[in-house]
Enzyme design. Structure first.
Site, mmCIF file in Angstrom:
data_model
loop_
_atom_site.group_PDB
_atom_site.id
_atom_site.type_symbol
_atom_site.label_atom_id
_atom_site.label_comp_id
_atom_site.label_asym_id
_atom_site.label_seq_id
_atom_site.Cartn_x
_atom_site.Cartn_y
_atom_site.Cartn_z
ATOM 1 N N SER A 16 0.868 -1.173 0.000
ATOM 2 C CA SER A 16 0.000 0.000 0.000
ATOM 3 C C SER A 16 0.906 1.224 0.000
ATOM 4 O O SER A 16 2.074 1.145 0.397
ATOM 5 C CB SER A 16 -0.938 0.001 1.204
ATOM 6 O OG SER A 16 -0.217 -0.095 2.415
ATOM 7 N N GLU A 18 1.243 5.676 0.533
ATOM 8 C CA GLU A 18 0.670 6.924 1.047
ATOM 9 C C GLU A 18 1.147 8.105 0.211
ATOM 10 O O GLU A 18 2.328 8.225 -0.119
ATOM 11 C CB GLU A 18 1.084 7.141 2.499
ATOM 12 C CG GLU A 18 0.548 8.447 3.081
ATOM 13 C CD GLU A 18 0.995 8.694 4.492
ATOM 14 O OE1 GLU A 18 0.510 7.953 5.378
ATOM 15 O OE2 GLU A 18 1.820 9.607 4.724
ATOM 16 N N ASP A 110 -2.001 16.055 14.989
ATOM 17 C CA ASP A 110 -1.156 16.892 15.841
ATOM 18 C C ASP A 110 -1.941 18.062 16.408
ATOM 19 O O ASP A 110 -2.706 18.711 15.686
ATOM 20 C CB ASP A 110 0.040 17.434 15.048
ATOM 21 C CG ASP A 110 0.952 16.320 14.561
ATOM 22 O OD1 ASP A 110 1.080 15.325 15.290
ATOM 23 O OD2 ASP A 110 1.515 16.449 13.459
ATOM 24 N N PHE A 213 12.302 14.559 10.698
ATOM 25 C CA PHE A 213 11.079 13.830 11.054
ATOM 26 C C PHE A 213 11.328 12.938 12.271
ATOM 27 O O PHE A 213 10.503 12.857 13.186
ATOM 28 C CB PHE A 213 10.606 12.948 9.887
ATOM 29 C CG PHE A 213 10.075 13.692 8.701
ATOM 30 C CD1 PHE A 213 9.651 15.001 8.797
ATOM 31 C CD2 PHE A 213 9.986 13.062 7.463
ATOM 32 C CE1 PHE A 213 9.146 15.682 7.694
ATOM 33 C CE2 PHE A 213 9.485 13.723 6.356
ATOM 34 C CZ PHE A 213 9.062 15.040 6.471
ATOM 35 N N HIS A 263 3.423 -0.873 4.077
ATOM 36 C CA HIS A 263 2.837 0.421 3.726
ATOM 37 C C HIS A 263 3.982 1.386 3.435
ATOM 38 O O HIS A 263 4.828 1.625 4.303
ATOM 39 C CB HIS A 263 1.980 0.932 4.880
ATOM 40 C CG HIS A 263 1.213 2.170 4.548
ATOM 41 N ND1 HIS A 263 0.170 2.175 3.635
ATOM 42 C CD2 HIS A 263 1.321 3.454 4.996
ATOM 43 C CE1 HIS A 263 -0.335 3.398 3.557
ATOM 44 N NE2 HIS A 263 0.353 4.188 4.358
#
Length: 279
Positions: A16, A18, A110, A213, A263
């Site tokens: 999958s 994103e 967030d 990140f 993913h």
């Protein structure tokens, strides 16, 4: 190593991907050509991020529709509940369902301020969605603990509560220490989580961006990985060779450990992502 196809029969794994909504979904022909290549991998679904605070909520819905129409693949939009009213969430969920979008990634999101000012949480959103329609719901999991969690056990129980409340599967935050993920998977089984935990893989295109990140999200960066980038020639880094090989090796190693679902966080670097899978 040229691509993952040299190590794994792609048909043996479930993929999958994103994406985040492009600024203009109609103008970027190159982007859509790369999306078409990704469909050759027959992904189980594609997820689309949701900008709670940066004004792209409408772009998310429009992109979800365009992506579903173009690919004929299940699309799972992110839904964020932080700072949202219940009636707004209900309206959006019903809008998705009426447009044949029945997969949702349910997230808290967030908080605008550093202090946690959330009124409702992901578990509440899961319950809300299940009351509206029988959505197929994905939730987030954190192999290395959510930055706001009181402890590992607290975070683990929060995941179990989301699963017990109706979530169908979980997608993990990205990670680079495979042993951390495998221990997390075992802990999930140990507390009775029987539903699928899908590892999130972030292929490194820009190490400095990814490192930021990691610092923000409490993600462990192994010393060997930092040394690999900091001691490498700039031309190699810019060519993304390291990131490509790392992603291939991670997926292959996890596959050998009995993991068959992955993913992929693309950051919309689709040409780079397609190269990993030999497209």
């Amino acid at each position: 190593m040229n691509s993952l196809k040299e190590l794994i029969n792609i048909k043996n794994i479930n993929l999958s991907f994103e994406f985040f909504p492009p600024l203009d979904i109609h103008k970027d022909k190159k982007f859509w050509n790369e999306i078409k290549k990704i469909t050759y991998l027959q992904p189980k679904f594609m997820s689309v991020t949701y900008g709670a605070n940066n004004g792209n909520k409408t772009r998310t819905f429009n992109f979800v529709q365009a992506l579903k129409l173009y690919t004929k693949i299940n699309i799972a939009p992110h839904m964020i509940c932080v700072n949202e009213e219940i009636k707004t969430l209900k309206k959006l969920a019903m809008k998705y369902f009426r447009n044949d979008i029945k997969d949702i990634v349910a997230l808290r999101g967030d908080c605008i301020n550093k202090k946690n000012n959330a009124k409702i949480y992901a578990r509440d959103l899961v319950i809300l969605l299940k009351k509206i329609e029988d959505f197929n719901i994905f939730v987030a999991a954190y192999p290395e603990v959510h930055p706001e969690a009181k402890s590992f056990q607290f975070d683990l129980m929060n995941l179990k509560n989301k699963m017990d409340s109706g979530a169908n599967q979980a997608i993990t935050q990205f990670f680079f220490d495979i042993e951390n993920f495998l221990r997390f998977r075992d802990k999930c089984v140990g507390i009775g989580i029987k539903k699928k935990i899908i590892p999130g893989i972030l292929p490194i295109y820009d190490f400095n961006q990814v490192y930021k990140f990691c610092l923000m999200s409490n993600i462990f960066v192994p010393t060997w990985l930092k040394k690999l980038y900091f001691n490498s020639d700039d031309s190699i880094k810019n060519d993304s060779c390291i990131g490509k090989d790392l992603a291939i090796n991670m997926i292959n190693t996890l596959y050998k450990e009995g993991v068959y679902d992955f993913h992929i966080y693309t950051l919309n670097k689709l040409n780079f992502i397609n190269s990993i899978f030999g497209n």
